[in-house]
Motif scaffolding. Structure first.
Motif, PDB file in Angstrom:
ATOM      1  N   LEU A 143       0.836  -1.201   0.000  1.00 35.45           N
ATOM      2  CA  LEU A 143       0.000   0.000   0.000  1.00 35.45           C
ATOM      3  C   LEU A 143       0.874   1.256   0.000  1.00 35.45           C
ATOM      4  O   LEU A 143       1.402   1.657   1.028  1.00 35.45           O
ATOM      5  N   PRO A 144       1.016   1.891  -1.148  1.00 39.15           N
ATOM      6  CA  PRO A 144       1.810   3.117  -1.208  1.00 39.15           C
ATOM      7  C   PRO A 144       0.971   4.340  -0.811  1.00 39.15           C
ATOM      8  O   PRO A 144      -0.246   4.240  -0.693  1.00 39.15           O
ATOM      9  N   GLY A 145       1.629   5.481  -0.641  1.00 31.58           N
ATOM     10  CA  GLY A 145       0.903   6.719  -0.394  1.00 31.58           C
ATOM     11  C   GLY A 145       0.375   7.284  -1.705  1.00 31.58           C
ATOM     12  O   GLY A 145       0.866   6.947  -2.789  1.00 31.58           O
ATOM     13  N   GLY A 146      -0.651   8.125  -1.629  1.00 24.75           N
ATOM     14  CA  GLY A 146      -1.148   8.833  -2.800  1.00 24.75           C
ATOM     15  C   GLY A 146      -2.046   8.017  -3.707  1.00 24.75           C
ATOM     16  O   GLY A 146      -2.131   8.308  -4.906  1.00 24.75           O
ATOM     17  N   VAL A 147      -2.696   6.997  -3.146  1.00 23.93           N
ATOM     18  CA  VAL A 147      -3.604   6.183  -3.976  1.00 23.93           C
ATOM     19  C   VAL A 147      -4.961   6.038  -3.288  1.00 23.93           C
ATOM     20  O   VAL A 147      -5.102   6.308  -2.096  1.00 23.93           O
ATOM     21  N   THR A 148      -5.927   5.582  -4.078  1.00 25.16           N
ATOM     22  CA  THR A 148      -7.224   5.198  -3.509  1.00 25.16           C
ATOM     23  C   THR A 148      -7.311   3.687  -3.611  1.00 25.16           C
ATOM     24  O   THR A 148      -7.069   3.122  -4.678  1.00 25.16           O
ATOM     25  N   VAL A 149      -7.593   3.045  -2.476  1.00 24.75           N
ATOM     26  CA  VAL A 149      -7.722   1.588  -2.471  1.00 24.75           C
ATOM     27  C   VAL A 149      -9.169   1.262  -2.146  1.00 24.75           C
ATOM     28  O   VAL A 149      -9.784   1.897  -1.293  1.00 24.75           O
ATOM     29  N   ARG A 150      -9.701   0.275  -2.879  1.00 27.54           N
ATOM     30  CA  ARG A 150     -11.111  -0.052  -2.741  1.00 27.54           C
ATOM     31  C   ARG A 150     -11.271  -1.564  -2.729  1.00 27.54           C
ATOM     32  O   ARG A 150     -10.628  -2.257  -3.533  1.00 27.54           O
ATOM     33  N   ALA A 151     -12.107  -2.058  -1.824  1.00 25.31           N
ATOM     34  CA  ALA A 151     -12.462  -3.481  -1.832  1.00 25.31           C
ATOM     35  C   ALA A 151     -13.939  -3.578  -2.117  1.00 25.31           C
ATOM     36  O   ALA A 151     -14.737  -2.803  -1.575  1.00 25.31           O
ATOM     37  N   ALA A 152     -14.314  -4.516  -2.975  1.00 25.17           N
ATOM     38  CA  ALA A 152     -15.732  -4.748  -3.263  1.00 25.17           C
ATOM     39  C   ALA A 152     -16.035  -6.220  -3.062  1.00 25.17           C
ATOM     40  O   ALA A 152     -15.250  -7.091  -3.462  1.00 25.17           O
ATOM     41  N   SER A 172     -19.034  -1.907  -1.277  1.00 23.52           N
ATOM     42  CA  SER A 172     -17.596  -1.657  -1.328  1.00 23.52           C
ATOM     43  C   SER A 172     -17.172  -0.692  -0.239  1.00 23.52           C
ATOM     44  O   SER A 172     -18.016  -0.079   0.426  1.00 23.52           O
ATOM     45  N   VAL A 173     -15.867  -0.551  -0.083  1.00 20.70           N
ATOM     46  CA  VAL A 173     -15.280   0.279   0.960  1.00 20.70           C
ATOM     47  C   VAL A 173     -13.982   0.841   0.395  1.00 20.70           C
ATOM     48  O   VAL A 173     -13.306   0.165  -0.376  1.00 20.70           O
ATOM     49  N   ARG A 174     -13.676   2.098   0.732  1.00 20.20           N
ATOM     50  CA  ARG A 174     -12.447   2.685   0.172  1.00 20.20           C
ATOM     51  C   ARG A 174     -11.781   3.635   1.138  1.00 20.20           C
ATOM     52  O   ARG A 174     -12.445   4.206   2.007  1.00 20.20           O
ATOM     53  N   VAL A 175     -10.489   3.808   0.967  1.00 22.98           N
ATOM     54  CA  VAL A 175      -9.756   4.890   1.633  1.00 22.98           C
ATOM     55  C   VAL A 175      -8.712   5.429   0.662  1.00 22.98           C
ATOM     56  O   VAL A 175      -8.330   4.762  -0.306  1.00 22.98           O
ATOM     57  N   THR A 176      -8.277   6.657   0.951  1.00 27.01           N
ATOM     58  CA  THR A 176      -7.230   7.292   0.169  1.00 27.01           C
ATOM     59  C   THR A 176      -6.004   7.394   1.071  1.00 27.01           C
ATOM     60  O   THR A 176      -6.145   7.652   2.268  1.00 27.01           O
ATOM     61  N   THR A 177      -4.827   7.165   0.513  1.00 26.89           N
ATOM     62  CA  THR A 177      -3.617   7.226   1.341  1.00 26.89           C
ATOM     63  C   THR A 177      -2.833   8.497   1.024  1.00 26.89           C
ATOM     64  O   THR A 177      -2.867   8.996  -0.103  1.00 26.89           O
ATOM     65  N   THR A 178      -2.135   8.990   2.050  1.00 27.37           N
ATOM     66  CA  THR A 178      -1.308  10.190   1.860  1.00 27.37           C
ATOM     67  C   THR A 178       0.093   9.913   2.415  1.00 27.37           C
ATOM     68  O   THR A 178       0.255   9.026   3.262  1.00 27.37           O
ATOM     69  N   GLY A 179       1.071  10.650   1.961  1.00 24.25           N
ATOM     70  CA  GLY A 179       2.399  10.604   2.562  1.00 24.25           C
ATOM     71  C   GLY A 179       3.157   9.325   2.236  1.00 24.25           C
ATOM     72  O   GLY A 179       2.809   8.579   1.316  1.00 24.25           O
ATOM     73  N   THR A 180       4.193   9.051   3.029  1.00 27.78           N
ATOM     74  CA  THR A 180       5.041   7.875   2.769  1.00 27.78           C
ATOM     75  C   THR A 180       5.328   7.131   4.062  1.00 27.78           C
ATOM     76  O   THR A 180       5.541   7.731   5.112  1.00 27.78           O
TER      77      THR A 180
END
Ligand code: OOG
Ligand code: MG
Length: 273
Positions: free
Chosen positions: A245-254, A260-268
């Motif tokens: 899981l890197p920073g700066g992406v949106t990850v989604r599980a369905a 479904s469920v999602r979060v966005t990641t920030t930073g490193t």
């Protein structure tokens, strides 16, 4: 005094420092031979360290309930861990990668407890756990081994609270698990990063059906004396292998039929820097 300086509490402290400093440590199994019971004791001591800084128990999880995960990590016994308040993120929220060492994400099925559950006080823990569940949701789990290179033995990963580091649940759907023939098997599961499929599986990959996580949770909660408050989240285990899981992406599980469920990641994270 002896308790605070025993080897098991030293291991719990070292693992807890790895959590708070976001720096990996060497595997305990390299220099100590822990039994599985010792490892669960280290996990419980870690829970006391968390509680002391106000980070309470908000659920439990199983790990290695799917073949994909067992193969990925080379450990095949089902393991039991604790979920803490600080690791709970809202659906659609943002997760700061600075809080992790080398995070990975995996798609899960989550159950919610509508009532408090004390396995040791229950005459039939499995039946009472099923009766206490009021809802089901798709979930995302963020795992972050406190061991270097994400490598560990069975006792290492149990002592390290089964790599638990964060979780998110999607919209809850009411569920009555006392009804005959309730099943959650055979539903396609996808994990996407920025809209691209990163892993796919089926809820059948979780013990044949994620509801079969419940007897294991009831048994393990009884063995470890874990009491779960109403509202607790139970993660049945990943349906696929975990993905970095890197920073700066949106990850989604369905999960088909559950949403479904999602979060966005920030930073490193520490090891991305
Ligand atoms: C251990 C945690 C496994 C799952 O869903 O199988 C787990 C790890 O892979 O580091 O949470
Ligand atoms: Mg998991």
């Amino acid at each position: 005094m002896t308790e605070t300086t025993s080897p098991l509490s030293q291991y719990a402290t070292a693992l807890d420092e790895a959590v708070t400093s976001r720096r990996a440590i060497g595997q305990l199994s390299r220099y100590a031979s822990l039994t599985l019971d010792d490892a669960y004791h280290v996990q419980a001591l870690g829970s006391e360290l968390r509680a002391a800084r106000g980070d309470g128990l908000v659920g439990v999880k199983l790990g290695f309930t799917s073949k994909a995960k067992a193969l990925q990590m080379g450990v095949s016994d089902v393991i039991f861990g604790r979920l803490y308040a600080k690791g709970e993120y809202p659906d659609g929220g943002s997760v700061a990668m600075e809080d992790f060492i080398h995070p990975r994400v995996e798609p899960e099925v989550a159950f919610r407890l509508g009532a408090r559950f004390d396995a040791r006080a229950a005459a039939d823990p499995e039946a009472e756990l099923r009766a206490a569940i009021d809802a089901v949701a798709p979930g995302l789990e963020i795992i972050d081994s406190r061991y270097a290179n994400f490598q560990f033995s069975l006792t290492d990963v149990v002592a390290d609270n089964t790599s638990a580091a964060g979780f998110v649940t999607g919209a809850w759907q009411p569920a009555d698990l006392t009804a005959p023939d309730v099943r959650f098997d055979d539903r396609p599961v996808t994990l996407e990063i920025d809209g691209v499929a990163a892993a796919t599986g089926s809820t059948s990959d979780i013990l044949g059906d994620p509801v079969l996580a419940l007897p294991a949770i009831a048994r393990m909660a009884a063995a470890r004396g874990v009491v779960l408050p109403a509202g607790s989240v139970l993660l049945a285990g990943a349906a696929t292998a975990a993905v970095a899981l890197p920073g700066g992406v949106t990850v989604r599980a369905a999960v088909q039929g559950l949403g479904s469920v999602r979060v966005t990641t920030t930073g490193t994270s520490t090891e991305e820097r």
